[in-house]
Design a protein around this motif. Structure first.
Motif, PDB file in Angstrom:
ATOM      1  N   GLU A 455       0.822  -1.203   0.000  1.00  0.00           N
ATOM      2  CA  GLU A 455       0.000   0.000   0.000  1.00  0.00           C
ATOM      3  C   GLU A 455       0.862   1.260   0.000  1.00  0.00           C
ATOM      4  O   GLU A 455       0.536   2.251  -0.664  1.00  0.00           O
ATOM      5  CB  GLU A 455      -0.923  -0.010   1.215  1.00  0.00           C
ATOM      6  CG  GLU A 455      -1.980  -1.116   1.168  1.00  0.00           C
ATOM      7  CD  GLU A 455      -2.741  -1.254   2.469  1.00  0.00           C
ATOM      8  OE1 GLU A 455      -2.321  -0.585   3.460  1.00  0.00           O
ATOM      9  OE2 GLU A 455      -3.721  -2.000   2.510  1.00  0.00           O
ATOM     10  N   LYS A 456       1.970   1.236   0.756  1.00  0.00           N
ATOM     11  CA  LYS A 456       2.812   2.423   0.865  1.00  0.00           C
ATOM     12  C   LYS A 456       3.674   2.642  -0.379  1.00  0.00           C
ATOM     13  O   LYS A 456       4.067   3.769  -0.687  1.00  0.00           O
ATOM     14  CB  LYS A 456       3.704   2.305   2.104  1.00  0.00           C
ATOM     15  CG  LYS A 456       2.941   2.343   3.413  1.00  0.00           C
ATOM     16  CD  LYS A 456       3.883   2.212   4.601  1.00  0.00           C
ATOM     17  CE  LYS A 456       3.122   2.206   5.922  1.00  0.00           C
ATOM     18  NZ  LYS A 456       2.439   3.476   6.167  1.00  0.00           N
ATOM     19  N   SER A 458       2.770   1.779  -3.513  1.00  0.00           N
ATOM     20  CA  SER A 458       1.964   1.842  -4.732  1.00  0.00           C
ATOM     21  C   SER A 458       2.109   3.181  -5.450  1.00  0.00           C
ATOM     22  O   SER A 458       2.380   3.221  -6.660  1.00  0.00           O
ATOM     23  CB  SER A 458       0.489   1.575  -4.401  1.00  0.00           C
ATOM     24  OG  SER A 458      -0.307   1.704  -5.537  1.00  0.00           O
ATOM     25  N   ASP A 459       1.938   4.299  -4.733  1.00  0.00           N
ATOM     26  CA  ASP A 459       2.023   5.615  -5.369  1.00  0.00           C
ATOM     27  C   ASP A 459       3.431   5.934  -5.879  1.00  0.00           C
ATOM     28  O   ASP A 459       3.571   6.436  -7.012  1.00  0.00           O
ATOM     29  CB  ASP A 459       1.544   6.691  -4.402  1.00  0.00           C
ATOM     30  CG  ASP A 459       0.024   6.654  -4.209  1.00  0.00           C
ATOM     31  OD1 ASP A 459      -0.665   6.048  -5.048  1.00  0.00           O
ATOM     32  OD2 ASP A 459      -0.462   7.215  -3.209  1.00  0.00           O
ATOM     33  N   MET A 462       3.891   4.072  -9.052  1.00  0.00           N
ATOM     34  CA  MET A 462       3.103   4.674 -10.127  1.00  0.00           C
ATOM     35  C   MET A 462       3.836   5.882 -10.729  1.00  0.00           C
ATOM     36  O   MET A 462       3.871   6.053 -11.954  1.00  0.00           O
ATOM     37  CB  MET A 462       1.740   5.098  -9.582  1.00  0.00           C
ATOM     38  CG  MET A 462       0.837   5.779 -10.590  1.00  0.00           C
ATOM     39  SD  MET A 462       0.264   4.657 -11.858  1.00  0.00           S
ATOM     40  CE  MET A 462      -0.821   3.620 -10.876  1.00  0.00           C
ATOM     41  N   HIS A 463       4.412   6.708  -9.868  1.00  0.00           N
ATOM     42  CA  HIS A 463       5.117   7.898 -10.356  1.00  0.00           C
ATOM     43  C   HIS A 463       6.339   7.496 -11.187  1.00  0.00           C
ATOM     44  O   HIS A 463       6.611   8.116 -12.226  1.00  0.00           O
ATOM     45  CB  HIS A 463       5.553   8.768  -9.179  1.00  0.00           C
ATOM     46  CG  HIS A 463       6.058  10.116  -9.592  1.00  0.00           C
ATOM     47  ND1 HIS A 463       5.250  11.230  -9.699  1.00  0.00           N
ATOM     48  CD2 HIS A 463       7.305  10.522  -9.956  1.00  0.00           C
ATOM     49  CE1 HIS A 463       5.970  12.265 -10.093  1.00  0.00           C
ATOM     50  NE2 HIS A 463       7.210  11.866 -10.254  1.00  0.00           N
ATOM     51  N   GLY A 562       7.431  15.421  -7.091  1.00  0.00           N
ATOM     52  CA  GLY A 562       7.152  13.997  -7.132  1.00  0.00           C
ATOM     53  C   GLY A 562       8.332  13.111  -6.819  1.00  0.00           C
ATOM     54  O   GLY A 562       8.223  12.219  -5.974  1.00  0.00           O
ATOM     55  N   ASN A 569       8.841   8.525   0.566  1.00  0.00           N
ATOM     56  CA  ASN A 569       7.920   7.424   0.847  1.00  0.00           C
ATOM     57  C   ASN A 569       8.635   6.087   0.918  1.00  0.00           C
ATOM     58  O   ASN A 569       8.288   5.224   1.732  1.00  0.00           O
ATOM     59  CB  ASN A 569       6.828   7.369  -0.223  1.00  0.00           C
ATOM     60  CG  ASN A 569       5.858   8.522  -0.118  1.00  0.00           C
ATOM     61  OD1 ASN A 569       5.831   9.227   0.885  1.00  0.00           O
ATOM     62  ND2 ASN A 569       5.063   8.726  -1.149  1.00  0.00           N
TER      63      ASN A 569
END
Length: 736
Positions: A455-456, A458-459, A462-463, A562, A569
């Motif tokens: 979950e952590k 994933s973003d 994606m970037h 980003g 993250n």
């Protein structure tokens, strides 16, 4: 969200979860067919998913979902019947419809009102579906008109509406059914409205005849307003199969009597479907259920009758029972028996899954963590008492706690395929936005990682993928000029490595421009003109806040926002990111992650009077510190130089006058060093506790743990320590 009793609320929550899974399956099937071409099996799977969502939504009164999905289902039905083709335009439309349904479900869960943007998108997609269907007006859609019910006074008068369908007609054509329905007496008490089932039945077909049964009605003085006495005999015409019709009554089937009798003229089509079934080890009942001639509930009833058919243990054949009970026609049973003789005799065990709330699972792992600490304290106290029986008992408890820990952590592990499944759609849509031809390759889907980790990450992942598509992959003209294929390639790969997880995002684009990055860094004052930097240090500059080498700003990237968040993250979950780039050939972003965020095997060492923890997977071996070393900062290990890192110098600890010191050899990836410590204390399960705001930036420390005696011990960040040591050594060499 609507007010309802807890049981219905739980059922609605299950509907949301299952619908999202079905939408994901739809998307995966559509993307596969876009690449590999349409096939009937996947088209049918997409249709079944949409049909299931529509049916379940109707039972909960979600009329807008039913209305929209019915239009979607109409298009899918024409595609699977061959009337329409699964063109690229239709695939794009179907994907957008799936997104819209998912958005609608999200708004229902969060009780968010339907704003103007959502309603505009709803109208746009409905118009697009109408255009794809070739309709000129909404009047052609039965979902937008109110069908009428024809009511008959006696059972005999309904028979004229039951017709035979030609045996040449396919099973999926409109067929006649007879539905015999007796609602249970507790239907009203369960919050159900019998008429709502009839209204929903009209969503999947046409009620051509209906008789209301009143034989169960008691005298007026004996009637109970909360008791249901209703029954219906229904003549029904629909393209739906038997199971779909029974699904309409899913919420009342346990307490009601429901019989659905199919048209006898479909025998030839059923026999054809049986012969087209794939080979496998299936029983007679399973074959009949697979083609829709028998429902699972009817099969269970037939098996129960077979079990009690003969007290001597000589059961009647299942086929005879099915024919005798008029559940299946005899020719269809005979065809299934012939198919059964052709099938292989291999059995596949079916994996059963149980849904568990993530909060409950996290609570379990937290409790296991506290149990690990308590077990360590028990072992410590047992060692102080020096009682053999107490020591043996504590060792047994520690072993069991370790097994419980491993079992609890396995419950949180998921295949990385669940993390990767969203990227085919992202690459497809982003490539179209950028007007580039890009292919996505995925490997290592079976690699497991902690769900909370997924979950952590994933973003950030994606970037990185979108950044690689925008900045990494060149336009087709440049690729052809450079001797590359016009189609670019993005590779997502996962693997286990050194007790952790490595996820790679690779592209075959132009690679990072070292000089351009350095020039931008000089302009922003990130480095000085005379500063000597290695390639990894130059590439790491792209993670600086506000840094971007893009010449133009797009909706996807170019604003310098980003990449710094990506690194933050990743580091927040004790991971790190490396860059490997070759000009003209491409770039690989390599993310290193620990297996879990909660409990690890630790290797305890002593530094002066304090205890530190090294993750056990990083430890290779332990040595005695040599009295003499050939070169400063190095020792010889099996004829190879081993760099030494003195932790006392790193953490500014005063060295004690000890006669013996130790070297712990640690490795991360291909790099290894020897960590010099005051003493070795051995292995211990370690519960990871996050550092507070004041200490979260301490170099070389990733977290902390509580020891059995209550002391707090820092957990060393071995990758960072190794990286810093080699960086300092490289700078010294450059200066020299």
């Amino acid at each position: 969200m609507m007010d309802m009793d807890p049981q219905m609320a739980a059922a609605l929550q299950t509907f949301f979860e299952e619908s999202r899974d079905l939408l994901q399956d739809m998307e995966s099937a559509l993307l596969f067919m876009e690449e590999q071409g349409a096939d009937l099996e996947r088209i049918n799977a997409v249709f079944r998913a949409a049909h299931t969502i529509k049916g379940s939504a109707g039972l909960f009164g979600l009329e807008e979902v039913v209305r929209f999905t019915h239009r979607l289902e109409n298009l899918l039905d024409q595609i699977r019947s061959g009337t329409k083709t699964l063109s690229p335009g239709n695939i794009t439309l179907l994907l957008s419809c799936g997104d819209h349904i998912n958005d609608y479900l999200d708004r229902l869960v969060s009780a968010t009102p339907l704003d103007q943007h959502f309603l505009s998108e709803d109208l746009r997609l409905l118009a697009a579906l109408q255009s794809a269907l070739g309709e000129n007006s909404s009047a052609t859609d039965p979902s937008l008109t109110e069908p009428s019910l024809t009511v008959y006074d006696d059972v005999e008068s309904r028979t004229e509406f039951i017709h035979e369908v030609s045996s040449d007609a396919p099973v999926k054509s409109a067929a006649n059914w007879h539905i015999s329905l007796r609602f249970g007496q507790d239907t009203f008490r369960d919050g159900m409205d019998p008429l709502s089932f009839l209204r929903y039945l009209q969503q999947i077909g046409e009620i051509t005849g209906l008789v209301t049964l009143t034989d169960a009605l008691p005298a007026l003085s004996m009637m109970d307003a909360e008791t249901c006495y209703l029954g219906f005999e229904i003549a029904f015409r629909s393209v739906a199969d038997k199971a779909s019709i029974l699904d309409v009554f899913d919420f009342v089937k346990d307490n009601s009597i429901i019989h659905v009798l199919p048209a006898h003229g479909q025998i030839a089509a059923y026999l054809k479907m049986i012969q087209q079934l794939p080979e496998g080890d299936q029983h007679l009942g399973e074959i009949l259920v697979a083609v829709g001639s028998l429902t699972p509930e009817e099969l269970q009833k037939a098996l129960a009758l077979q079990e009690g058919s003969d007290q001597t243990g000589q059961h009647l054949p299942l086929g005879e029972i099915l024919v005798e009970q008029k559940m299946v026609q005899e020719p269809v049973v005979q065809g299934a028996l012939e198919k059964q003789q052709q099938q292989r005799e291999s059995k596949n065990a079916e994996r059963q899954l149980l849904r568990v709330r993530a909060h409950d699972l996290d609570h379990l792992v937290d409790l296991v963590g506290e149990l690990v600490i308590a077990s360590a304290a028990n072992r410590l106290f047992a060692g102080r008492e020096d009682l053999e029986s107490r020591l043996e008992s504590s060792s047994q408890v520690a072993r069991l706690v370790e097994e419980i820990r491993d079992g609890a952590l396995r419950l949180r592990m998921i295949d990385v395929a669940e993390l990767f499944q969203r990227f085919p759609r992202v690459v497809r849509d982003t490539a179209r936005t950028l007007n580039k031809d890009i292919r996505l390759e995925i490997s290592g889907e079976g690699t497991e990682l902690d769900k909370s980790m997924a979950e952590k990450i994933s973003d950030p992942l994606m970037h990185l993928v979108r950044n690689a598509m925008d900045h990494g992959i060149e336009p087709a003209e440049q690729r052809l000029a450079a001797g590359k294929p016009a189609q670019g390639s993005i590779i997502l790969h996962a693997r286990h490595d050194s007790g952790g997880i490595v996820i790679e995002v690779s592209d075959d684009g132009g690679g990072l421009n070292r000089e351009k990055i350095r020039r931008k860094a000089l302009e922003k004052g990130l480095i000085s003109a005379d500063q000597l930097l290695t390639d990894p240090e130059i590439y790491a500059l792209i993670f600086a806040p506000g840094f971007s080498t893009a010449d133009t700003i797009s909706d996807i990237s170019g604003r310098g926002v980003g990449m710094d968040v990506v690194r933050q993250n990743i580091e927040s979950v004790r991971g790190r990111i490396d860059i490997d780039s070759t000009p003209g050939r491409g770039t690989t972003m390599r993310i290193h992650l620990p297996l879990t965020l909660s409990i690890i095997d630790g290797f305890l060492v002593r530094l002066a009077q304090d205890t530190y923890v090294i993750p056990a997977e990083a430890v290779e071996e332990c040595l005695e510190y040599p009295q003499t070393v050939g070169s400063v900062g190095y020792m010889e290990l099996r004829d190879q130089p081993l760099p030494l890192l003195d932790l006392s110098a790193v953490f500014k600890k005063a060295e004690l006058s000890e006669t013996r010191r130790n070297v712990v050899v640690v490795r991360h990836g291909m790099e290894r060093i020897g960590v010099v410590v005051s003493g070795i204390l051995g292995n211990q399960q370690t519960v990871i506790k996050p550092l507070g705001k004041l200490f979260e930036r301490v170099p070389g420390v990733s977290a902390a743990t509580i020891l059995g005696n209550g002391d707090v011990a820092p957990i060393l960040d071995i990758p960072t320590l190794i990286q810093r040591h080699y960086a300092i050594s490289a700078k010294s060499a450059l200066v020299h």
